[in-house]
Design an enzyme around this catalytic site. Structure first.
Site, PDB file in Angstrom:
ATOM      1  N   ASN A   1       0.879  -1.176   0.000  1.00  0.00           N
ATOM      2  CA  ASN A   1       0.000   0.000   0.000  1.00  0.00           C
ATOM      3  C   ASN A   1       0.910   1.218   0.000  1.00  0.00           C
ATOM      4  O   ASN A   1       1.426   1.626   1.041  1.00  0.00           O
ATOM      5  CB  ASN A   1      -0.912  -0.013   1.221  1.00  0.00           C
TER       6      ASN A   1
ATOM      7  N   ARG B   1     -11.992  15.707   7.136  1.00  0.00           N
ATOM      8  CA  ARG B   1     -12.767  16.049   5.943  1.00  0.00           C
ATOM      9  C   ARG B   1     -14.186  16.445   6.327  1.00  0.00           C
ATOM     10  O   ARG B   1     -14.786  15.853   7.226  1.00  0.00           O
ATOM     11  CB  ARG B   1     -12.820  14.872   4.969  1.00  0.00           C
TER      12      ARG B   1
ATOM     13  N   GLU C   1      -8.323  -5.238   5.187  1.00  0.00           N
ATOM     14  CA  GLU C   1      -8.143  -4.890   3.786  1.00  0.00           C
ATOM     15  C   GLU C   1      -6.949  -5.607   3.163  1.00  0.00           C
ATOM     16  O   GLU C   1      -6.984  -5.986   1.987  1.00  0.00           O
ATOM     17  CB  GLU C   1      -7.994  -3.374   3.650  1.00  0.00           C
TER      18      GLU C   1
ATOM     19  N   ARG D   1      -2.556  -2.127  -3.531  1.00  0.00           N
ATOM     20  CA  ARG D   1      -3.761  -1.316  -3.353  1.00  0.00           C
ATOM     21  C   ARG D   1      -3.666  -0.120  -4.297  1.00  0.00           C
ATOM     22  O   ARG D   1      -2.691   0.636  -4.256  1.00  0.00           O
ATOM     23  CB  ARG D   1      -3.869  -0.819  -1.918  1.00  0.00           C
TER      24      ARG D   1
ATOM     25  N   HIS E   1     -12.773   2.855  -0.140  1.00  0.00           N
ATOM     26  CA  HIS E   1     -12.791   1.832   0.918  1.00  0.00           C
ATOM     27  C   HIS E   1     -13.439   0.538   0.423  1.00  0.00           C
ATOM     28  O   HIS E   1     -13.955  -0.246   1.214  1.00  0.00           O
ATOM     29  CB  HIS E   1     -13.540   2.314   2.170  1.00  0.00           C
TER      30      HIS E   1
END
Length: 405
Positions: free
Chosen positions: A10, A245, A388, A95, A184
Site C-alpha cells: 500500500n 474532511r 483490507e 492497493r 474503501h
C-alpha cells in the site's frame, strides 16, 4: 515448489505499508511500515511473525524514494528468510485507490493497465501517483513476478446509474468523468461478506449497511453482496463527517469562500480535506480524545460528536430506505470497531426501524466479529473488524495462484 505467498503493498505519497501472507492458511509472515520517505530522517518498522515471535525492528535513516524504501523492505524480509527472491512468492498485490469504471475486479498489471491508472490521476491526484510509483518499483525488483492491482473503487462499480450519477449536465459529467465512484471498497467487500457469515447466511441472501468509520469514513448499502450506494463520491471528500474532511455540504460554500473569503482553490481544498470534519469542529480528530473531553464537560467536543452522529444516522436511514429490507448494520475500522459510544449513539432512537444495541455486548472489546444487538432486535447490529490486506491478498491469489500450482 508451489508458490503460496503474497506480498501486499500500500504505497502512499511518503509511505509504504506492507504485509507478507501465506495463502495456505491466510497467516501473516511479516508486517511493516516505511514512513517519511524523502525526508531527512525516514523510519522503517518491520515485524516478523514467524518462529513464534513478533519482536519489531526499527531503522531511522534517510530513505530517498519509494525504490529505496522497497529495497529496504526487501532487505528486512530477506533477513528473516522471507526475501522477494523466494520461489514461494506467488505475486505482489497493490492497493490502487482509483480504478474508474474500467477496473471492476482485480487485474494483472501490464503497460496498458498502468497507462489507464495514470489516466485517472486527475480524479485521484493524491493517491494514484503514489500507487503507480509503488507498482513500478516492485516491477523493477521482480520483473518476472505477477503484479496485481486491487482497486478501492471496484466494489462500488455495481451501483446503478441512479445512485452513481450526479444531477449535472450529462455531457460535462461524461467529458470530465464526474460521478460517484466510492472508496474503501476492499473493506466494504470484506466486511459485508463476513457479516453474512456471522449471520449464518450466504452473501447473496443478505442486505447490509456497512459503516467504515476511521479517520476517513464511508457508508455503503450492500444488497445481496453487491454495492447499490455509497457515501464517498468523485473523491473521498463526500459523505460522512470524518477526522479532517467535511463530508457533505452545499457546493456553493466553495463559491462563497472564493468570492467573499478571497480564498484560492488550493486553500479551499486544504480547508475541506485537512482542516474540517472533527478537527475543524473541535480541534481533535481522535475519537478517544473527543470522548475524554466530553466526559470532562467540554461543550465544543460534545457538539462535534453530535454533528458526527447526526450525519451517521442520516445515512443509516437513507440506506435503509434504499435497500428496503436490512438484515444488519455493521460497524468497522478504527472508530467503528473500538468506540462503543459511537455505536450506541448511532443506533439510539432507531428502534422503530428494528435497530437496538445491547449495552453489555456493546461494551465488550474484542478482535472477533460479533453481534451487539439484543436477541429481540429485528435487524442485527454487528462489529466486524476489517482486514483490507487479507482481502487484497485473497483477490490477488485467486487471480494468479493457479498459475503456480
Amino acid at each position: 515448489m508451489t508458490a503460496t505467498r503474497v506480498l501486499v503493498l500500500n504505497s502512499g505519497s511518503s509511505s509504504v505499508k506492507y504485509q507478507l501472507l501465506d495463502m495456505r492458511d491466510s497467516s501473516r509472515l511479516a508486517v511493516g511500515l516505511v514512513e517519511r520517505i524523502g525526508e531527512e530522517t525516514s523510519r522503517l518498522k518491520h515485524t516478523p511473525l514467524t518462529g513464534g515471535g513478533a519482536e519489531s525492528r526499527e531503522r531511522e535513516e534517510p530513505i530517498a524514494d519509494h525504490e529505496a524504501a522497497l529495497r529496504a523492505v526487501a532487505d528486512e524480509l530477506a533477513a528473516d528468510g522471507l526475501g522477494l527472491d523466494s520461489p514461494e512468492l506467488a505475486a505482489i498485490g497493490h492497493r490502487v485507490v482509483h480504478g474508474g469504471l474500467k477496473f471492476t475486479e482485480p487485474t494483472v498489471i501490464d503497460d496498458a493497465v498502468l497507462k489507464e491508472i495514470e489516466r485517472l490521476v486527475p480524479v485521484a491526484p493524491l493517491h494514484n501517483p503514489a500507487n503507480i510509483t509503488g507498482i513500478r518499483t516492485a516491477q523493477a525488483l521482480r520483473p518476472d513476478l505477477p503484479q496485481v492491482a486491487v482497486f478501492d473503487t471496484a466494489f462500488h462499480t455495481t451501483m446503478p446509474e441512479s445512485a452513481a450519477r450526479y444531477a449535472i449536465d450529462v455531457a460535462t459529467a461524461d467529458e470530465h468523468r464526474v460521478r460517484r465512484y466510492g472508496f474503501h471498497g476492499t473493506s466494504h467487500a470484506y466486511v459485508s461478506r463476513k457479516t453474512a457469515r456471522l449471520l449464518g447466511k450466504a452473501p447473496e441472501d443478505v442486505n447490509v449497511i456497512v459503516l467504515h468509520l476511521g479517520n476517513g469514513a464511508s457508508a455503503s448499502a450492500v444488497r445481496g453482496g453487491r454495492c447499490v450506494d455509497t457515501s464517498m463520491g468523485l473523491t473521498p471528500l463526500e459523505g460522512l463527517v470524518m477526522g479532517t474532511r467535511s463530508g457533505d455540504m452545499d457546493p456553493a460554500v466553495i463559491f462563497h469562500l472564493a468570492r467573499v473569503g478571497k480564498m484560492s482553490i488550493d486553500e479551499i481544498d486544504i480547508l475541506l480535506n485537512k482542516k474540517s470534519g472533527l478537527i475543524g469542529l473541535c480541534g481533535d480528530n481522535d475519537m478517544r480524545e473527543i470522548r475524554r473531553r466530553i466526559d470532562a464537560g467540554d461543550e465544543e467536543a460534545a457538539l462535534a460528536f453530535e454533528i458526527y452522529i447526526h450525519r451517521l444516522k442520516k445515512y443509516i436511514g437513507a440506506y435503509y430506505a434504499a435497500l428496503g429490507r436490512v438484515d444488519a448494520v455493521v460497524f468497522t475500522a478504527g472508530v467503528g470497531e473500538n468506540a462503543a459510544p459511537v455505536r450506541e449513539a448511532a443506533v439510539a432512537g432507531l428502534e422503530e426501524l428494528g435497530l437496538a444495541v445491547d449495552g453489555a455486548l456493546n461494551s465488550v472489546r474484542s478482535d472477533e466479529a460479533r453481534l451487539i444487538s439484543p436477541e429481540y432486535a429485528r435487524v442485527a447490529v454487528a462489529v466486524v473488524p476489517t482486514d483490507e490486506e487479507l482481502e487484497i491478498a485473497d483477490q490477488t491469489y485467486a487471480l494468479v495462484g493457479d498459475r503456480n500450482a
